[in-house]
Design a protein around this motif. Structure first.
Motif, PDB file in Angstrom:
ATOM      1  N   GLY A 245      34.397  -6.134 -29.940  1.00  0.00           N
ATOM      2  CA  GLY A 245      33.925  -4.860 -29.416  1.00  0.00           C
ATOM      3  C   GLY A 245      35.072  -3.897 -29.213  1.00  0.00           C
ATOM      4  N   THR A 246      34.755  -2.723 -28.693  1.00  0.00           N
ATOM      5  CA  THR A 246      35.737  -1.695 -28.398  1.00  0.00           C
ATOM      6  C   THR A 246      35.734  -1.429 -26.894  1.00  0.00           C
ATOM      7  N   VAL A 309      34.813   4.426 -15.039  1.00  0.00           N
ATOM      8  CA  VAL A 309      35.844   4.822 -16.010  1.00  0.00           C
ATOM      9  C   VAL A 309      36.103   3.749 -17.065  1.00  0.00           C
ATOM     10  N   LEU A 310      35.462   2.580 -16.941  1.00  0.00           N
ATOM     11  CA  LEU A 310      35.710   1.481 -17.870  1.00  0.00           C
ATOM     12  C   LEU A 310      34.386   1.024 -18.469  1.00  0.00           C
ATOM     13  N   GLY A 311      34.365   0.842 -19.778  1.00  0.00           N
ATOM     14  CA  GLY A 311      33.140   0.404 -20.437  1.00  0.00           C
ATOM     15  C   GLY A 311      33.429  -0.253 -21.773  1.00  0.00           C
ATOM     16  N   ILE A 312      32.396  -0.379 -22.553  1.00  0.00           N
ATOM     17  CA  ILE A 312      32.533  -1.011 -23.864  1.00  0.00           C
ATOM     18  C   ILE A 312      31.586  -0.307 -24.831  1.00  0.00           C
ATOM     19  N   ASN A 313      32.014  -0.157 -26.101  1.00  0.00           N
ATOM     20  CA  ASN A 313      31.161   0.483 -27.101  1.00  0.00           C
ATOM     21  C   ASN A 313      31.500  -0.055 -28.486  1.00  0.00           C
ATOM     22  N   LEU A 341      26.092  -2.913 -15.201  1.00  0.00           N
ATOM     23  CA  LEU A 341      26.305  -3.562 -16.495  1.00  0.00           C
ATOM     24  C   LEU A 341      26.598  -2.494 -17.529  1.00  0.00           C
ATOM     25  N   ALA A 342      27.813  -2.481 -18.022  1.00  0.00           N
ATOM     26  CA  ALA A 342      28.180  -1.560 -19.100  1.00  0.00           C
ATOM     27  C   ALA A 342      27.989  -2.303 -20.418  1.00  0.00           C
ATOM     28  N   SER A 343      27.057  -1.854 -21.235  1.00  0.00           N
ATOM     29  CA  SER A 343      26.682  -2.563 -22.454  1.00  0.00           C
ATOM     30  C   SER A 343      27.112  -1.784 -23.682  1.00  0.00           C
ATOM     31  N   GLY A 344      27.390  -2.529 -24.742  1.00  0.00           N
ATOM     32  CA  GLY A 344      27.765  -1.889 -25.991  1.00  0.00           C
ATOM     33  C   GLY A 344      26.569  -1.385 -26.772  1.00  0.00           C
TER      34      GLY A 344
END
Length: 352
Positions: A245-246, A309-313, A341-344
């Motif tokens: 992931g990114t 400020v932090l996540g995933i994509n 929950l930060a989801s891609g």
């Protein structure tokens, strides 16, 4: 001033000159699974020359060719675009299984696909090259093309070693007479050993996720000027074979100071786009629940919550994980201790 030149008059369409232009060479370009491949540039050389591009049906044809003695031709397909098409960390999982003799790749075409660096063998060097591509460190295959094409009527003498002899990647015809309509090729997407590459826009299928694998992070309030070590763990790490992931951070709110490595090592990260607030990651292997996978050291530029400020994509490396049970495809996310929950994945949630 003046010069001399010449005009070469050709009759390669209608055979009006009676030169025996009734010949034809045609064929189909498709994968091992019989999926036609569009966009392949097919070049003809020899007594006559030309080029064409395969449509969605994967077919090509060269018509009105001169026939007879010395009517020799060579057909050569070529496609070297979108090297990441069909390539993911799951391919690394499958190639690793093959190298360890846990689950050998079961066809010569898959073996050719796994030979990423084109040295006619499959080793950990191929894994390194493929991971660099997934991480966007490399943007193309260093010693290979994105696709290879094997003459379809070729029989591998040793299927477990497709390099036992040089396999034909062109179709040669000597003294063409009449029509050849089965000059077919098997298309091999390099790096794609699970046959997931899109062969045309018409062949793209939806990705069905079977849940979420979450990296776990302690949420906290950030204060301007302070440094924070953000530790990533995963209580369900033993249930997956790998992930990619990114990682994304708001560069206006935080500054990346460094990355500290744990079970996930330095070569599992790509820092090419760190200045944009993006870190690519790809990992497969074994880890213990509770292990520190890695940590990000961040310096706050403003007061904020970490989960803001932090996540995933999937901007550069597609966010996904691979379950051990039935090789299930999972979404990749970050679960903060605050419940966020930060989801891609792209999700439509309830309007608020």
């Amino acid at each position: 001033d003046w010069c001399e030149t010449y005009i070469l008059v050709q009759d390669n369409m209608f055979d009006l000159c009676g030169t025996g232009g009734g010949g034809r060479i045609a064929g189909l370009i498709a994968t091992e699974e019989d999926e036609p491949v569009a966009g392949v540039e097919v070049n003809l050389s020899g007594l006559m020359s030309g080029n064409t591009t395969t449509p969605v049906a994967g077919t090509y044809a060269f018509n009105s060719l001169t026939t007879g003695a010395q009517a020799d031709y060579t057909v050569a397909p070529e496609l070297d675009v979108e090297p990441l098409n069909g390539v993911s960390t799951f391919d690394l999982v499958l190639i690793t299984r093959h190298i360890l003799s846990v689950q050998p790749l079961d066809s010569p075409y898959k073996l050719i696909a796994a030979d990423v660096n084109g040295d006619k063998k499959i080793t950990t060097i191929d894994l390194i090259h493929l991971r660099k591509l997934i991480l966007a460190i490399d943007t193309e295959f260093a010693n290979n093309t994105s696709w290879r094409f094997v003459r379809a009527d070729y029989v591998f003498p040793v299927p477990t070693n497709p390099w036992f002899e040089i396999f034909p990647e062109v179709y040669n015809v000597n003294d063409l007479v009449g029509e050849i309509t089965d000059a077919d090729f098997v298309a091999v997407k390099i790096g794609d050993v699970n046959s997931s590459a899109a062969t045309s826009f018409a062949s793209i299928e939806p990705r069905n996720m079977e849940g979420v694998f979450a990296l776990e992070v302690e949420d906290q309030k950030l204060t301007t000027g302070n440094e924070y070590t953000v530790t990533f763990k995963a209580s369900e790490i033993a249930k997956i074979q790998g992930y990619q992931g990114t990682l994304a951070f708001n560069k206006a709110a935080v500054e990346l100071v460094s990355v500290a490595y744990g079970a996930v090592k330095e070569d599992n990260f790509g820092m090419r786009y760190a200045a944009e607030g993006m870190i690519t990651t790809s990992w497969n292997g074994e880890a213990t629940p509770g292990d520190v996978l890695f940590s990000l050291v961040l310096r706050a530029k403003t007061d904020a919550s970490l989960s803001e400020v932090l996540g995933i994509n999937s901007t550069y490396t597609v966010a996904e994980a691979y379950g051990r049970q039935n090789d299930a495809l999972l979404d990749l996310g970050i679960r903060f201790s605050s419940g966020v929950l930060a989801s891609g994945a792209v999700v439509l949630e309830q309007n608020t």
